[in-house]
Design a protein around this motif. Structure first.
Motif, PDB file in Angstrom:
ATOM      1  N   GLY A   1      45.880  32.175  47.717  1.00  0.00           N
ATOM      2  CA  GLY A   1      45.040  33.282  47.083  1.00  0.00           C
ATOM      3  C   GLY A   1      44.011  32.805  45.928  1.00  0.00           C
ATOM      4  N   PRO A   2      43.211  33.324  45.622  1.00  0.00           N
ATOM      5  CA  PRO A   2      42.336  32.569  44.378  1.00  0.00           C
ATOM      6  C   PRO A   2      42.864  32.663  43.196  1.00  0.00           C
ATOM      7  CG  PRO A   2      41.917  34.961  44.607  1.00  0.00           C
ATOM      8  CD  PRO A   2      43.042  34.924  45.756  1.00  0.00           C
ATOM      9  N   ARG A   3      42.508  31.331  42.470  1.00  0.00           N
ATOM     10  CA  ARG A   3      42.934  31.221  40.921  1.00  0.00           C
ATOM     11  C   ARG A   3      41.950  31.978  40.082  1.00  0.00           C
ATOM     12  NH1 ARG A   3      41.471  26.509  43.137  1.00  0.00           N
ATOM     13  NH2 ARG A   3      40.157  26.133  41.804  1.00  0.00           N
ATOM     14  N   VAL A   4      42.519  33.137  39.352  1.00  0.00           N
ATOM     15  CA  VAL A   4      41.912  33.958  38.642  1.00  0.00           C
ATOM     16  C   VAL A   4      41.892  33.573  37.216  1.00  0.00           C
ATOM     17  CG1 VAL A   4      41.461  36.401  38.003  1.00  0.00           C
ATOM     18  CG2 VAL A   4      41.965  35.857  40.385  1.00  0.00           C
ATOM     19  N   THR A   5      40.723  33.695  36.320  1.00  0.00           N
ATOM     20  CA  THR A   5      40.723  33.432  35.039  1.00  0.00           C
ATOM     21  C   THR A   5      39.870  34.427  34.396  1.00  0.00           C
ATOM     22  OG1 THR A   5      38.917  31.786  35.078  1.00  0.00           O
ATOM     23  CG2 THR A   5      41.441  30.681  34.980  1.00  0.00           C
TER      24      THR A   5
ATOM     25  N   THR B   1      34.438  38.297  30.702  1.00  0.00           N
ATOM     26  CA  THR B   1      34.249  37.653  32.265  1.00  0.00           C
ATOM     27  C   THR B   1      35.509  37.532  33.017  1.00  0.00           C
ATOM     28  OG1 THR B   1      33.031  35.786  33.222  1.00  0.00           O
ATOM     29  CG2 THR B   1      34.146  35.291  31.421  1.00  0.00           C
ATOM     30  N   GLY B   2      35.280  37.584  34.185  1.00  0.00           N
ATOM     31  CA  GLY B   2      36.690  37.339  34.977  1.00  0.00           C
ATOM     32  C   GLY B   2      36.198  36.449  36.195  1.00  0.00           C
ATOM     33  N   VAL B   3      36.886  35.320  36.645  1.00  0.00           N
ATOM     34  CA  VAL B   3      36.304  34.412  37.623  1.00  0.00           C
ATOM     35  C   VAL B   3      37.282  34.251  38.882  1.00  0.00           C
ATOM     36  CG1 VAL B   3      35.305  32.155  37.848  1.00  0.00           C
ATOM     37  CG2 VAL B   3      35.014  33.165  35.952  1.00  0.00           C
TER      38      VAL B   3
ATOM     39  N   ALA C   1      39.424  40.486  46.075  1.00  0.00           N
ATOM     40  CA  ALA C   1      39.148  39.515  45.323  1.00  0.00           C
ATOM     41  C   ALA C   1      38.592  40.102  43.933  1.00  0.00           C
ATOM     42  CB  ALA C   1      38.115  38.600  45.775  1.00  0.00           C
ATOM     43  N   VAL C   2      37.899  41.394  44.115  1.00  0.00           N
ATOM     44  CA  VAL C   2      37.330  42.027  42.837  1.00  0.00           C
ATOM     45  C   VAL C   2      38.589  42.539  42.155  1.00  0.00           C
ATOM     46  CG1 VAL C   2      35.783  43.967  42.223  1.00  0.00           C
ATOM     47  CG2 VAL C   2      34.952  42.567  43.891  1.00  0.00           C
ATOM     48  N   ALA C   3      39.570  43.223  43.112  1.00  0.00           N
ATOM     49  CA  ALA C   3      40.572  43.944  42.022  1.00  0.00           C
ATOM     50  C   ALA C   3      41.565  42.909  41.704  1.00  0.00           C
ATOM     51  CB  ALA C   3      41.579  44.432  43.231  1.00  0.00           C
ATOM     52  N   GLU C   4      41.515  41.587  42.149  1.00  0.00           N
ATOM     53  CA  GLU C   4      42.426  40.468  41.515  1.00  0.00           C
ATOM     54  C   GLU C   4      41.744  40.325  40.059  1.00  0.00           C
ATOM     55  OE1 GLU C   4      44.679  38.038  42.023  1.00  0.00           O
ATOM     56  OE2 GLU C   4      45.524  39.267  43.876  1.00  0.00           O
ATOM     57  N   ILE C   5      40.470  40.060  40.230  1.00  0.00           N
ATOM     58  CA  ILE C   5      39.790  39.793  38.769  1.00  0.00           C
ATOM     59  C   ILE C   5      40.078  40.887  37.823  1.00  0.00           C
ATOM     60  CG2 ILE C   5      37.461  39.498  37.648  1.00  0.00           C
ATOM     61  CD1 ILE C   5      36.558  38.329  40.440  1.00  0.00           C
ATOM     62  N   PHE C   6      39.843  42.030  38.300  1.00  0.00           N
ATOM     63  CA  PHE C   6      40.225  43.251  37.406  1.00  0.00           C
ATOM     64  C   PHE C   6      41.378  43.455  36.747  1.00  0.00           C
ATOM     65  CE2 PHE C   6      35.686  44.413  38.284  1.00  0.00           C
ATOM     66  CZ  PHE C   6      35.220  45.060  37.004  1.00  0.00           C
TER      67      PHE C   6
END
Length: 199
Positions: free
Chosen positions: A26-30, A156-158, A178-183
């Motif tokens: 999965g993506p790395r989210v910061t 900001t979320g990445v 991906a957008v849900a992971e950021i939020f």
């Protein structure tokens, strides 16, 4: 190759495969937040113009789906869409770049020589490094929330992750995820400065 050498080689290959699989889950989210921002004052939002994801000057299927996903996340947190006087601008950006991973894996092999004194063959182990090069595409998705009155970034979320081949019918689901992971990193609800669990 002896059974021990084959077992060692298989173990090392399995470890490398598991390591690569773990990175691709999965993506790395910061995320980052402006500590001076008063999130209790934000109740409405709209999309920034021009949207960074639409850098060519027009909307695409991907940008439209990303906007829909971001709008759904904002509305789930109680924010109201208002193009005329938003408290927050939502800006979205996405880009891809080619990357290369170089993995060095130690391997054991054996040379055999014949001893005339002992009248038999001996196996002598030696180690070497095998180098594998993996090329892949890395995708980055940014969600920025900008204070509309001050024109200042407040959150900001990445998300950064490997981009694989995706069927067109799966693309929308992956964008939503991906957008849900950021939020998940955005802890505020509309009109509240207190952090809350994301829906």
């Amino acid at each position: 190759m002896t059974p021990i050498a084959r077992l060692t080689r298989r173990s090392l290959l399995l470890a490398a495969t598991l390591l690569l699989a773990a990175c691709a889950t999965g993506p790395r989210v910061t995320s980052d937040v402006d500590p001076s921002a008063n999130f209790a004052q934000y109740r409405t939002f709209a999309f920034y113009t021009p949207l960074a994801i639409e850098s060519q000057g027009y909307a695409t299927l991907t940008s439209g789906r990303t906007k829909d996903a971001a709008r759904a996340q904002m509305e789930a947190r109680g924010y109201v869409y208002d193009e005329k006087s938003p408290d927050l601008w939502v800006n979205l950006n996405a880009y891809m770049q080619e990357k290369t991973d170089v993995v060095n894996t130690p391997e054991v092999d054996y040379d055999y020589y014949y001893s005339y004194r002992s009248r038999r063959y001996f196996a002598v182990p030696y180690w070497r490094d095998r180098t594998d090069v993996y090329k892949y595409t890395e995708g980055t998705l940014n969600v920025d929330l900008v204070d509309a009155k001050q024109n200042r970034l407040v959150w900001t979320g990445v998300a950064v992750g490997r981009v694989g081949r995706t069927k067109p019918e799966e693309r929308g689901t992956k964008i939503d995820a991906a957008v849900a992971e950021i939020f998940l990193r955005y802890p505020y609800r509309a009109g509240s400065g207190a952090t809350a669990v994301a829906p």
